[in-house]
Design a protein around this motif. Structure first.
Motif, PDB file in Angstrom:
ATOM      1  N   TYR A  73       0.856  -1.194   0.000  1.00  7.27           N
ATOM      2  CA  TYR A  73       0.000   0.000   0.000  1.00  7.27           C
ATOM      3  C   TYR A  73       0.890   1.241   0.000  1.00  7.27           C
ATOM      4  CZ  TYR A  73      -3.954  -2.967   1.373  1.00  7.27           C
ATOM      5  OH  TYR A  73      -4.931  -3.927   1.421  1.00  7.27           O
ATOM      6  N   ASP A  74       0.620   2.165  -0.890  1.00 10.97           N
ATOM      7  CA  ASP A  74       1.373   3.418  -0.960  1.00 10.97           C
ATOM      8  C   ASP A  74       0.867   4.364   0.129  1.00 10.97           C
ATOM      9  OD1 ASP A  74       2.788   5.666  -1.607  1.00 10.97           O
ATOM     10  OD2 ASP A  74       1.942   5.909  -3.627  1.00 10.97           O
ATOM     11  N   LEU A  75       1.734   4.693   1.071  1.00 13.84           N
ATOM     12  CA  LEU A  75       1.346   5.529   2.205  1.00 13.84           C
ATOM     13  C   LEU A  75       1.621   7.012   1.970  1.00 13.84           C
ATOM     14  CD1 LEU A  75       2.685   3.356   5.179  1.00 13.84           C
ATOM     15  CD2 LEU A  75       0.471   3.219   4.019  1.00 13.84           C
ATOM     16  N   ARG A  76       2.153   7.363   0.825  1.00 12.19           N
ATOM     17  CA  ARG A  76       2.506   8.764   0.589  1.00 12.19           C
ATOM     18  C   ARG A  76       1.303   9.710   0.567  1.00 12.19           C
ATOM     19  NH1 ARG A  76       6.179   8.087  -4.608  1.00 12.19           N
ATOM     20  NH2 ARG A  76       4.423   6.651  -5.026  1.00 12.19           N
ATOM     21  N   PRO A  77       0.147   9.322  -0.013  1.00 12.86           N
ATOM     22  CA  PRO A  77      -0.998  10.248   0.053  1.00 12.86           C
ATOM     23  C   PRO A  77      -1.431  10.549   1.483  1.00 12.86           C
ATOM     24  CG  PRO A  77      -1.356   8.582  -1.634  1.00 12.86           C
ATOM     25  CD  PRO A  77      -0.153   8.150  -0.864  1.00 12.86           C
ATOM     26  N   MET A  78      -1.358   9.541   2.365  1.00 15.85           N
ATOM     27  CA  MET A  78      -1.713   9.776   3.760  1.00 15.85           C
ATOM     28  C   MET A  78      -0.666  10.675   4.433  1.00 15.85           C
ATOM     29  SD  MET A  78      -2.180   6.601   2.525  1.00 15.85           S
ATOM     30  CE  MET A  78      -3.164   5.103   2.526  1.00 15.85           C
ATOM     31  N   ALA A  79       0.622  10.390   4.133  1.00 21.53           N
ATOM     32  CA  ALA A  79       1.698  11.150   4.759  1.00 21.53           C
ATOM     33  C   ALA A  79       1.679  12.612   4.323  1.00 21.53           C
ATOM     34  CB  ALA A  79       3.047  10.519   4.415  1.00 21.53           C
ATOM     35  N   LEU A  80       1.281  12.873   3.083  1.00 13.85           N
ATOM     36  CA  LEU A  80       1.238  14.252   2.591  1.00 13.85           C
ATOM     37  C   LEU A  80       0.347  15.111   3.471  1.00 13.85           C
ATOM     38  CD1 LEU A  80       1.788  16.457   0.490  1.00 13.85           C
ATOM     39  CD2 LEU A  80      -0.112  15.528  -0.856  1.00 13.85           C
ATOM     40  N   LYS A  81      -0.861  14.618   3.771  1.00 14.84           N
ATOM     41  CA  LYS A  81      -1.792  15.415   4.553  1.00 14.84           C
ATOM     42  C   LYS A  81      -1.338  15.561   6.002  1.00 14.84           C
ATOM     43  CE  LYS A  81      -4.151  16.828   1.301  1.00 14.84           C
ATOM     44  NZ  LYS A  81      -5.536  16.631   1.022  1.00 14.84           N
ATOM     45  N   ASN A  82      -0.744  14.513   6.582  1.00 13.48           N
ATOM     46  CA  ASN A  82      -0.308  14.647   7.968  1.00 13.48           C
ATOM     47  C   ASN A  82       0.892  15.574   8.095  1.00 13.48           C
ATOM     48  OD1 ASN A  82      -1.646  11.564   8.361  1.00 13.48           O
ATOM     49  ND2 ASN A  82      -1.920  13.021  10.026  1.00 13.48           N
ATOM     50  N   LEU A  83       1.774  15.558   7.104  1.00 10.08           N
ATOM     51  CA  LEU A  83       2.867  16.532   7.111  1.00 10.08           C
ATOM     52  C   LEU A  83       2.315  17.945   7.023  1.00 10.08           C
ATOM     53  CD1 LEU A  83       5.458  14.765   4.782  1.00 10.08           C
ATOM     54  CD2 LEU A  83       5.770  15.300   7.211  1.00 10.08           C
ATOM     55  N   PHE A  84       1.318  18.125   6.155  1.00 10.40           N
ATOM     56  CA  PHE A  84       0.700  19.447   6.043  1.00 10.40           C
ATOM     57  C   PHE A  84       0.088  19.886   7.374  1.00 10.40           C
ATOM     58  CE2 PHE A  84      -3.529  21.414   5.603  1.00 10.40           C
ATOM     59  CZ  PHE A  84      -3.134  22.690   5.275  1.00 10.40           C
ATOM     60  N   PHE A  85      -0.672  19.002   8.020  1.00  9.31           N
ATOM     61  CA  PHE A  85      -1.309  19.359   9.286  1.00  9.31           C
ATOM     62  C   PHE A  85      -0.259  19.707  10.347  1.00  9.31           C
ATOM     63  CE2 PHE A  85      -4.901  16.423   7.828  1.00  9.31           C
ATOM     64  CZ  PHE A  85      -5.600  17.480   7.271  1.00  9.31           C
ATOM     65  N   ALA A  86       0.889  19.029  10.299  1.00  8.65           N
ATOM     66  CA  ALA A  86       1.949  19.302  11.277  1.00  8.65           C
ATOM     67  C   ALA A  86       2.633  20.640  11.018  1.00  8.65           C
ATOM     68  CB  ALA A  86       2.987  18.178  11.243  1.00  8.65           C
ATOM     69  N   LEU A  87       2.523  21.147   9.787  1.00  7.25           N
ATOM     70  CA  LEU A  87       3.262  22.352   9.414  1.00  7.25           C
ATOM     71  C   LEU A  87       2.416  23.620   9.369  1.00  7.25           C
ATOM     72  CD1 LEU A  87       5.499  20.973   6.506  1.00  7.25           C
ATOM     73  CD2 LEU A  87       6.188  21.459   8.859  1.00  7.25           C
ATOM     74  N   GLU A  88       1.086  23.480   9.325  1.00  5.66           N
ATOM     75  CA  GLU A  88       0.266  24.669   9.049  1.00  5.66           C
ATOM     76  C   GLU A  88       0.438  25.767  10.102  1.00  5.66           C
ATOM     77  OE1 GLU A  88      -3.968  24.128   9.232  1.00  5.66           O
ATOM     78  OE2 GLU A  88      -3.782  22.223  10.279  1.00  5.66           O
TER      79      GLU A  88
END
Length: 583
Positions: free
Chosen positions: A87-102
């Protein structure tokens, strides 16, 4: 030399010896508000408009999240850990990185703008948080806390692992034995009673041919007043697979993926949280793996014909769609929020088949990289009830001790998050109450289901007005009101559907989030002081009301699939089609 004193909480000033020339730099809206209460606004440095700054920070956070993933993709160990059971986890990681940075991006931009406006000044940060220190460009001198911090970080994946196992064990004990049914169920993932209300009509239509299972995301009860009830209810993680704990532990804890930001070529990494990659590896990826294992167990145990989720933005919906694709379960992802001006709502959020509000949302997602074949316009199911309700205006107003003869404004409140800061909310409510009071118009406030901040109570205490607060029956209150007012809520959509004049009370400089003003479906007073005049015009000027009504009808057609009350039926038809096609 001018000293810039940066801080997140005004309490940090209590033990700091301020000098005469010091300029105060509050790093968030709450600190700005506290400075006003302390009478220290005159000592505050000139700050940029926080509305545009927040919007720019969201864009920067999202672009930085994409850059981080691109950098990690060049590392073999990270490529491996970002792929779990193929399973490619990059789409999930993209949003969590964004939430951590906003939030960090906003602090970074604010600090850089203020420091650039005062060249040669000395910056003093009162926060101990290393995340804040990096964001404002100051070295972390807290050497004594380094070891405890590292120990806490090293314990975190183990604690997370134990919590996930415990939750699965409890869910397994509570699950209901539904495996004996020969009819494949439709599983809907819902997280709260108000989501059940949104989907009830569609689910009732599907229940004529398929048993409906509610795989709840949190511990909540189905609303007792609904006429439809699911055939089965259990926790989403009630069917863990044998050996899942060992697999997750090996994947996360045995990985050689490095977490030092300095080891990667990431643009602008100097302001990033120091433990960002650590959290991605040990918290987020572990969580994704846990979701995948639980969803695979659910797929094997129940053999669903379809599953439905309203979580298009977050990791859960993406995991559900990925597991569904592997097991031949079509996923129907139902839009539940604004897409328009939010830069982080992109094609990556279109997983499974996406049921969009209207053609406008569909075109926006396609422009941002979504597969057009995956997007079907059904309309927002939440608005179907508006056309059928016939509320008793006099009875409802008298129950809240309001005069049925006088005009009423409904204020659709919002929780404080992202673009809605406490100051933005406070200014909007004060302007509305002052403006309405000037011309004798009554106000009633409808709270948001997720609202838990104290702003409403604080502002109402300043006014000698009877202003009821209600928590239910949004549509009934909307239909009996003469005007709907909000900051930027999607209730402007509902006002367009119900053909009620709308006011937006947002003067911080934020972008026109959903095109309300651009499309002419809501009016923004030129200033807070002119809110009373704006209310008067919407109540008395027929030409103003007629112009807005025409714009509302055009908006509903393009953005909300028309005002026919059949979105639930269209969604049910789409669901049955996906079941028949098996994709």
């Amino acid at each position: 030399m001018t000293r810039l004193v940066l801080f997140s909480q005004t309490a940090q000033l209590d033990n700091f010896p301020l000098e005469a020339g010091d300029r105060l730099v509050p790093l968030n809206d709450a600190a700005i508000d506290d400075l006003e209460k302390r009478g220290l606004v005159h000592r505050m440095a000139d700050l940029p408009d926080l509305g545009p700054l927040q919007a720019e920070s969201l864009s920067e956070a999202f672009e930085t999240a994409k850059a981080i993933l691109a950098a990690l993709d060049g590392d073999l160990s990270w490529r491996k850990i970002l792929c779990y059971k193929r399973y490619d986890l990059r789409p999930m990681a993209l949003k969590n990185l964004f939430f951590a940075l906003e939030d960090v991006a906003r602090v970074y931009r604010l600090a850089m703008i203020v420091r650039a406006a005062h060249p040669g000044s000395q910056a003093i940060l009162l926060d101990d948080d290393p995340v804040i220190r990096r964001a404002v460009g100051l070295p972390d001198s807290r050497a004594l806390l380094a070891v405890p911090l590292q120990m806490r970080q090293r314990m975190q994946p183990i604690l997370r692992f134990g919590r996930d196992r415990w939750q699965m064990m409890r869910a397994k004990q509570d699950r209901l034995a539904a495996e004996a049914s020969n009819v494949r169920p439709v599983i809907v993932f819902l997280d709260a009673p108000h989501r059940a209300r949104l989907m009830a009509r569609t689910l009732a239509l599907l229940a004529e041919h398929y048993p409906i299972h509610n795989a709840r995301l949190y511990d909540w009860s189905w609303p007792a007043d609904l006429s439809f009830f699911p055939a089965d209810t259990y926790a989403w993680n009630a069917y863990p697979l044998l050996g899942s704990a060992a697999r997750i532990a090996r994947h996360v804890l045995a990985s050689r993926a490095g977490t030092r930001l300095e080891a990667f070529d990431i643009p602008g990494r100097a302001w990033l949280p120091p433990h960002l990659l650590w959290m991605l590896r040990y918290d987020d990826i572990q969580r994704y793996a846990n979701m995948i294992e639980a969803l695979e167990g659910l797929a094997r145990a129940q053999h669903p014909a379809l599953w439905i989720t309203l979580e298009d933005l977050f990791a859960f919906g993406k995991c559900a769609a990925a597991v569904g694709e592997k097991y031949g379960i079509p996923t129907l992802n139902v839009q539940h929020g604004i897409i328009g001006a939010y830069p982080y709502r992109t094609g990556v959020d279109v997983v499974g088949t996406f049921a969009a509000f209207g053609e406008a949302s569909r075109q926006t997602l396609i422009e941002r990289g979504a597969d057009p074949a995956r997007i079907v316009v059904t309309g927002p199911v939440r608005y179907d009830d508006i056309l059928e309700l016939k509320p008793d205006r006099e009875a409802m107003l008298r129950e809240e001790h309001l005069d049925p003869v006088r005009p009423v404004i409904l204020f659709a409140s919002q929780p404080t998050r992202r673009l809605i800061t406490p100051a933005v909310k406070r200014l909007a409510l004060r302007a509305l109450l002052e403006g309405a009071g000037q011309i004798g118009v009554q106000v009633i406030i409808k709270t948001h289901p997720l609202e838990d901040d104290p702003v409403l109570d604080e502002v109402l205490a300043e006014f000698d007005q009877h202003v009821p607060i209600v928590r239910e029956q949004l549509y009934e209150w909307l239909l009996i009101s003469d005007i709907m007012a909000t900051i930027s809520s999607t209730v402007v959509y509902e006002a367009a559907m119900a053909e009620r004049p709308a006011l937006v009370l947002e003067w911080s400089g934020n972008s026109d989030v959903a095109g309300y003003r651009e499309q002419g479906i809501a009016h923004l007073p030129e200033s807070p002081e002119q809110t009373g005049d704006a209310i008067r015009r919407l109540l008395a000027d027929e030409s103003v009301r007629a112009a807005m009504l025409a714009q509302q009808r055009a908006f509903v057609q393009h953005h909300l699939a028309g005002n026919d009350g059949k979105a639930s039926e269209r969604l049910a038809v789409l669901a049955r089609r996906l079941i028949e096609e098996g994709t």
